[in-house]
Write a protein that holds these residues in place. Structure first.
Motif, PDB file in Angstrom:
ATOM      1  N   ILE A   8      -8.307 -25.999 -15.689  1.00  0.00           N
ATOM      2  CA  ILE A   8      -8.595 -27.421 -15.519  1.00  0.00           C
ATOM      3  C   ILE A   8      -9.924 -27.717 -16.210  1.00  0.00           C
ATOM      4  O   ILE A   8     -10.921 -27.036 -15.968  1.00  0.00           O
ATOM      5  N   THR A   9      -9.922 -28.707 -17.072  1.00  0.00           N
ATOM      6  CA  THR A   9     -11.131 -29.060 -17.811  1.00  0.00           C
ATOM      7  C   THR A   9     -12.077 -29.885 -16.939  1.00  0.00           C
ATOM      8  O   THR A   9     -11.674 -30.392 -15.881  1.00  0.00           O
ATOM      9  N   PRO A  10     -13.342 -30.042 -17.371  1.00  0.00           N
ATOM     10  CA  PRO A  10     -14.267 -30.911 -16.634  1.00  0.00           C
ATOM     11  C   PRO A  10     -13.738 -32.333 -16.480  1.00  0.00           C
ATOM     12  O   PRO A  10     -14.106 -33.033 -15.536  1.00  0.00           O
TER      13      PRO A  10
ATOM     14  N   GLN B 152     -10.828 -32.952 -15.705  1.00  0.00           N
ATOM     15  CA  GLN B 152      -9.716 -32.842 -14.750  1.00  0.00           C
ATOM     16  C   GLN B 152      -8.362 -32.949 -15.429  1.00  0.00           C
ATOM     17  O   GLN B 152      -7.425 -33.557 -14.903  1.00  0.00           O
ATOM     18  N   THR B 153      -8.266 -32.377 -16.618  1.00  0.00           N
ATOM     19  CA  THR B 153      -6.976 -32.310 -17.297  1.00  0.00           C
ATOM     20  C   THR B 153      -6.581 -30.848 -17.433  1.00  0.00           C
ATOM     21  O   THR B 153      -7.419 -29.946 -17.351  1.00  0.00           O
TER      22      THR B 153
END
Length: 127
Positions: free
Chosen positions: A104-106, A108-109
Motif C-alpha cells: 500500500i502506497t502512502p 493508500q493505493t
C-alpha cells in the motif's frame, strides 16, 4: 530465468483502443502473477494494474479503472492489457512484470514490486 516481452503499442487518437500483449518465456505463466506499470517521459513509474499478495484480487489504478482490463491466456503464456477510451495522459512506455509482492502506497493505493519485467512498449495517444 523468466523473460517477458511486451508488444502492441503504437499511436492512437483520443478515445481509441489498444491491446497490449505480454508474452512470458522461460517459465510457466501459471506460476506467476503479472502486473502492468507505465512510465511517461520525465515522470516516475506509475502502477497500472497489480494483484494483491493478501487476497489475490486484481486492482487497477484510479487513472485507468473502468477503461483498462487485464486478461490472460495461460495456454499462450500471454497476458493482455486491453485499453479503451484512451487519453493523452495515458501516453507512456508500458511494462509488464512478474509480481514479487504488493504493498500500500502512502497515497493508500495498491502497487506492486516486480521481480522481472520486459523492455516495454510505447503507447502514444494524440489529441
Amino acid at each position: 530465468q523468466v523473460q517477458l516481452v511486451e508488444s502492441g503499442g503504437g499511436l492512437v487518437h483520443i478515445g481509441g483502443s489498444l491491446r497490449l500483449s505480454c508474452t512470458v518465456s522461460g517459465g510457466n505463466l501459471d506460476d506467476y502473477s503479472i502486473g502492468w506499470f507505465r512510465q511517461a517521459p520525465g515522470k516516475e513509474r506509475e502502477g497500472v494494474s497489480c494483484v494483491s499478495s493478501a487476497n489475490g484480487k486484481r486492482y487497477y489504478s484510479d487513472y485507468v479503472k473502468g477503461r483498462f482490463t487485464v486478461s490472460r491466456d495461460n495456454a499462450k503464456n500471454t497476458v493482455y492489457l486491453e485499453m479503451d477510451s484512451l487519453k493523452p495522459d495515458d501516453t507512456a512506455v508500458y511494462y509488464c512484470g512478474t509480481i514479487k509482492r504488493s504493498h500500500i502506497t502512502p497515497a493508500q493505493t495498491m502497487d506492486c514490486d516486480y521481480e522481472y519485467w520486459g523492455q516495454g512498449t510505447q503507447v502514444t495517444v494524440s489529441s
